[in-house]
Design an enzyme around this catalytic site. Structure first.
Site, PDB file in Angstrom:
ATOM      1  N   SER A 107      73.524  38.281  44.585  1.00  0.00           N
ATOM      2  CA  SER A 107      74.246  37.552  45.618  1.00  0.00           C
ATOM      3  C   SER A 107      74.103  38.285  46.959  1.00  0.00           C
ATOM      4  CB  SER A 107      75.707  37.363  45.209  1.00  0.00           C
ATOM      5  OG  SER A 107      76.350  36.436  46.062  1.00  0.00           O
ATOM      6  N   HIS A 129      76.251  30.368  39.951  1.00  0.00           N
ATOM      7  CA  HIS A 129      75.976  31.581  40.713  1.00  0.00           C
ATOM      8  C   HIS A 129      75.935  32.828  39.827  1.00  0.00           C
ATOM      9  CE1 HIS A 129      75.357  33.740  44.363  1.00  0.00           C
ATOM     10  NE2 HIS A 129      76.475  34.428  44.284  1.00  0.00           N
ATOM     11  N   ASP A 183      73.615  26.389  41.194  1.00  0.00           N
ATOM     12  CA  ASP A 183      74.377  27.347  42.001  1.00  0.00           C
ATOM     13  C   ASP A 183      74.989  26.652  43.219  1.00  0.00           C
ATOM     14  OD1 ASP A 183      75.342  29.458  43.530  1.00  0.00           O
ATOM     15  OD2 ASP A 183      73.603  30.728  43.170  1.00  0.00           O
TER      16      ASP A 183
END
Length: 325
Positions: free
Chosen positions: A185, A303, A273
């Protein structure tokens, strides 16, 4: 959760026209030169016994980051390891600090050293000393200092992350010729940034479901997460500053860093996501300058990507490139 973006056959060829500002390289050369000139010590205190670990050595590290500010990190190594080890320099997700060393045992269990880098202002151990400077919205980090690239929050954080690689030769038991940068991320976006800015010292990059890529697309497409902060800021607080905001963000776009990165890279993407739309990940991947690049696709992942399956893929990929302890 449904698919959140284009079909996979369109994503694999998605290569938007994202251009770096004309002074992008000069901006980052100046930023890093100033940070290195500020100096500061690299310090490592052994704290293994505090955490009751028998097979891992742990050191509490401080190294100089942006402006010479001390940045916290954990250094974990297999106990009684022989010789300098390949080191995985790990960057963290949005709003996460370095936590406890017991949260980061995978890489040392596989025989690697790991340097877990704190994110200034997001954890408890590394304050963002200039957090009040520049324009910002009250929510999150995405608009802090967004009026100017010099004041923007991610100028400081990206600099810290490059300086972590600078610190590797000064820490015990590490091989500076085998530096792997990794993160998921936000950490994935920072991984791409360091691969682009420190390309002569990065042996491999592992950006997992990376954030901070193709900001405009992310702000337009994301239904959750930090990209939404940009959209809400421009919707409610700065309707007439859309282009200046994206000009600032272009100095920190993972696509622009990817255009400069040359190390072998293993990306991952979750096709469901809602936080980092898959097209933003493919934008960075398809612009990545290094010829040895691989994408792991998790078709039904959000995610979280591949969750516990992803490290296995990463370890096998590193083994195939002789980046093993």
């Amino acid at each position: 959760m449904p698919l959140t973006d284009a079909p996979l056959d369109e994503l694999v060829v998605y290569r938007p026209d994202v251009q770096a500002p004309p002074d992008f390289d000069a901006f980052w050369e100046r930023t890093l030169t100033e940070a290195r000139a500020a100096g500061g010590p690299v310090e490592a205190e052994r704290v293994t016994d505090r955490h009751l670990l028998r097979t891992v050595e742990v050191a509490d590290v401080r190294f100089p980051g942006f402006g010479g500010d001390p940045v916290a990190a954990w250094l974990l190594r297999p106990r009684d390891s022989d010789g300098p080890l390949p080191v995985v320099v790990t960057y963290l997700g949005y709003s996460c600090g370095r936590g406890l060393p017991t949260e980061h045992l995978l890489w040392s269990a596989a025989g690697y050293a790991q340097l877990v880098v704190d994110s200034r202002g997001q954890g408890h151990d590394t304050p963002d000393r200039v957090a009040g400077g520049g324009t910002q919205w009250a929510k999150g980090f995405m608009t802090r200092g967004i009026d100017s690239p010099d004041d923007y929050y991610y100028r400081r954080l990206v600099t810290d992350c490059v300086r972590a690689v600078d610190a590797v030769p000064h820490l015990p038991g590490l091989d500076p010729e085998r530096v792997v940068v990794a993160g998921g991320s936000q950490g994935g976006g920072l991984t791409i940034a360091v691969a682009g800015l420190a390309r002569d010292r990065v042996a491999a990059a592992l950006p997992d479901v990376p954030f901070l890529c193709h900001f405009r697309r992310g702000a337009e497409m994301a239904g959750e997460g930090p990209y939404v902060e940009i959209a809400e800021y421009l919707r409610w607080h700065s309707r007439h500053r859309v282009e200046p905001a994206f000009t600032t963000l272009s100095y920190f776009d993972g696509v622009c860093f990817a255009q400069r990165a040359t190390a072998p890279a293993l990306f991952s993407v979750g096709l469901m996501d809602p936080i980092c739309p898959p097209s933003t990940v493919y934008a960075a991947f398809n612009h990545y300058a290094g010829g040895d690049r691989t994408m792991t696709v998790w078709p039904f992942a959000d995610h979280g990507g591949g969750h516990g399956s992803n490290p296995v893929t990463q370890l096998e990929w590193l083994r195939d490139r002789a980046l093993t302890p």
